[in-house]
Design a protein around this motif. Sequence first.
Motif, PDB file in Angstrom:
ATOM      1  N   ILE A  17      81.000  34.743   1.496  1.00 39.43           N
ATOM      2  CA  ILE A  17      81.934  33.504   1.603  1.00 39.43           C
ATOM      3  C   ILE A  17      83.469  33.954   1.920  1.00 39.43           C
ATOM      4  N   GLN A  18      83.780  34.346   2.906  1.00 41.65           N
ATOM      5  CA  GLN A  18      85.122  34.747   3.188  1.00 41.65           C
ATOM      6  C   GLN A  18      86.232  33.742   2.984  1.00 41.65           C
ATOM      7  N   ALA A  19      86.065  32.466   2.970  1.00 40.75           N
ATOM      8  CA  ALA A  19      87.123  31.489   2.803  1.00 40.75           C
ATOM      9  C   ALA A  19      87.527  31.409   1.234  1.00 40.75           C
ATOM     10  N   GLU A  20      86.372  32.050   0.336  1.00 40.84           N
ATOM     11  CA  GLU A  20      86.692  32.012  -0.998  1.00 40.84           C
ATOM     12  C   GLU A  20      86.769  33.532  -1.589  1.00 40.84           C
ATOM     13  N   ASN A  21      86.839  34.501  -0.594  1.00 40.71           N
ATOM     14  CA  ASN A  21      87.045  35.860  -0.817  1.00 40.71           C
ATOM     15  C   ASN A  21      86.019  36.487  -1.757  1.00 40.71           C
ATOM     16  N   TYR A  38      74.647  20.115  -3.111  1.00 38.96           N
ATOM     17  CA  TYR A  38      75.775  21.133  -3.298  1.00 38.96           C
ATOM     18  C   TYR A  38      75.876  21.559  -4.813  1.00 38.96           C
ATOM     19  N   TYR A  39      76.064  22.664  -5.215  1.00 40.15           N
ATOM     20  CA  TYR A  39      76.336  23.031  -6.333  1.00 40.15           C
ATOM     21  C   TYR A  39      77.628  23.623  -6.844  1.00 40.15           C
ATOM     22  N   LEU A  40      78.426  22.961  -7.612  1.00 38.99           N
ATOM     23  CA  LEU A  40      79.642  23.553  -7.766  1.00 38.99           C
ATOM     24  C   LEU A  40      79.757  24.838  -8.624  1.00 38.99           C
ATOM     25  N   THR A  41      80.057  25.884  -8.123  1.00 34.99           N
ATOM     26  CA  THR A  41      79.622  27.203  -8.692  1.00 34.99           C
ATOM     27  C   THR A  41      81.035  27.851  -9.088  1.00 34.99           C
ATOM     28  N   GLU A  42      81.087  28.567 -10.529  1.00 31.73           N
ATOM     29  CA  GLU A  42      82.092  28.962 -11.020  1.00 31.73           C
ATOM     30  C   GLU A  42      82.222  30.548 -10.847  1.00 31.73           C
ATOM     31  N   PHE A  43      83.134  31.149 -10.468  1.00 31.34           N
ATOM     32  CA  PHE A  43      83.113  32.782 -10.380  1.00 31.34           C
ATOM     33  C   PHE A  43      84.395  33.091 -11.267  1.00 31.34           C
ATOM     34  N   SER A  44      84.171  33.940 -12.060  1.00 33.03           N
ATOM     35  CA  SER A  44      85.489  34.384 -13.068  1.00 33.03           C
ATOM     36  C   SER A  44      85.632  35.806 -13.219  1.00 33.03           C
ATOM     37  N   ASP A  45      86.512  36.350 -13.750  1.00 35.07           N
ATOM     38  CA  ASP A  45      86.712  37.732 -14.143  1.00 35.07           C
ATOM     39  C   ASP A  45      86.438  38.119 -15.309  1.00 35.07           C
ATOM     40  N   ARG A  46      86.403  39.280 -15.718  1.00 36.56           N
ATOM     41  CA  ARG A  46      85.918  39.611 -17.020  1.00 36.56           C
ATOM     42  C   ARG A  46      86.724  39.069 -18.439  1.00 36.56           C
ATOM     43  N   ALA A  52      87.408  31.424  -8.250  1.00 35.26           N
ATOM     44  CA  ALA A  52      86.648  30.820  -7.172  1.00 35.26           C
ATOM     45  C   ALA A  52      85.770  29.696  -7.652  1.00 35.26           C
ATOM     46  N   LEU A  53      86.062  28.604  -7.091  1.00 31.49           N
ATOM     47  CA  LEU A  53      85.097  27.411  -7.565  1.00 31.49           C
ATOM     48  C   LEU A  53      84.403  26.667  -6.302  1.00 31.49           C
ATOM     49  N   PRO A  54      83.533  27.415  -5.541  1.00 33.79           N
ATOM     50  CA  PRO A  54      83.044  26.731  -4.264  1.00 33.79           C
ATOM     51  C   PRO A  54      81.859  25.882  -4.513  1.00 33.79           C
ATOM     52  N   ALA A  55      81.571  24.986  -3.800  1.00 36.63           N
ATOM     53  CA  ALA A  55      80.409  24.068  -3.546  1.00 36.63           C
ATOM     54  C   ALA A  55      79.379  24.770  -2.853  1.00 36.63           C
ATOM     55  N   LEU A  56      78.358  25.113  -3.276  1.00 41.76           N
ATOM     56  CA  LEU A  56      77.308  25.973  -2.577  1.00 41.76           C
ATOM     57  C   LEU A  56      76.009  25.377  -2.278  1.00 41.76           C
ATOM     58  N   ARG A  57      75.262  25.574  -1.184  1.00 44.25           N
ATOM     59  CA  ARG A  57      74.005  25.251  -1.086  1.00 44.25           C
ATOM     60  C   ARG A  57      72.902  25.994  -1.691  1.00 44.25           C
ATOM     61  N   ALA A  58      71.736  25.553  -2.166  1.00 46.19           N
ATOM     62  CA  ALA A  58      70.898  26.546  -2.776  1.00 46.19           C
ATOM     63  C   ALA A  58      70.495  27.745  -2.081  1.00 46.19           C
ATOM     64  N   GLU A  59      70.464  27.696  -0.687  1.00 48.11           N
ATOM     65  CA  GLU A  59      69.891  28.849  -0.125  1.00 48.11           C
ATOM     66  C   GLU A  59      71.228  29.915   0.305  1.00 48.11           C
ATOM     67  N   GLN A  60      72.291  29.570  -0.355  1.00 46.49           N
ATOM     68  CA  GLN A  60      73.446  30.476  -0.524  1.00 46.49           C
ATOM     69  C   GLN A  60      73.524  31.352  -1.520  1.00 46.49           C
ATOM     70  N   PHE A  61      72.399  31.141  -2.524  1.00 44.32           N
ATOM     71  CA  PHE A  61      72.441  31.960  -3.839  1.00 44.32           C
ATOM     72  C   PHE A  61      70.878  31.983  -4.373  1.00 44.32           C
ATOM     73  N   LEU A  62      70.794  32.987  -5.281  1.00 44.25           N
ATOM     74  CA  LEU A  62      69.690  33.199  -6.172  1.00 44.25           C
ATOM     75  C   LEU A  62      69.748  33.027  -7.177  1.00 44.25           C
ATOM     76  N   VAL A  63      69.241  32.238  -8.104  1.00 40.31           N
ATOM     77  CA  VAL A  63      69.091  31.963  -9.505  1.00 40.31           C
ATOM     78  C   VAL A  63      68.633  33.277 -10.252  1.00 40.31           C
ATOM     79  N   LEU A  64      69.468  34.001 -11.216  1.00 34.47           N
ATOM     80  CA  LEU A  64      68.922  35.015 -11.899  1.00 34.47           C
ATOM     81  C   LEU A  64      68.296  34.316 -13.182  1.00 34.47           C
ATOM     82  N   HIS A  65      67.187  35.166 -13.643  1.00 30.40           N
ATOM     83  CA  HIS A  65      66.585  34.911 -14.738  1.00 30.40           C
ATOM     84  C   HIS A  65      66.560  36.075 -15.817  1.00 30.40           C
ATOM     85  N   HIS A  66      66.856  35.805 -16.892  1.00 27.66           N
ATOM     86  CA  HIS A  66      66.636  36.763 -17.899  1.00 27.66           C
ATOM     87  C   HIS A  66      65.369  37.064 -18.419  1.00 27.66           C
TER      88      HIS A  66
END
Length: 74
Positions: A17-21, A38-46, A52-66
Amino acid sequence: MNTSINELDVVALLEDIQAENLSRGDVGTIVDDSGTGYYLTEFSDRFGQTYALPALRAEQFLVLHHIDTEKVAA
């Protein structure tokens, strides 16, 4: 298998997602479901700083499971 998307789910991007780097594989957290597909998704550093806080469609991401390895080994 439950494939619903919930707040606080951890997700990985499936595309750049180039617009959000953001790059494919970046990991974020769902913080809000708009109810419009759309899902508001937070990306944060350590340090916990949001970069970044983009609104994403479900097909743009994969839910990770533990997977609890103790349960799997039993």
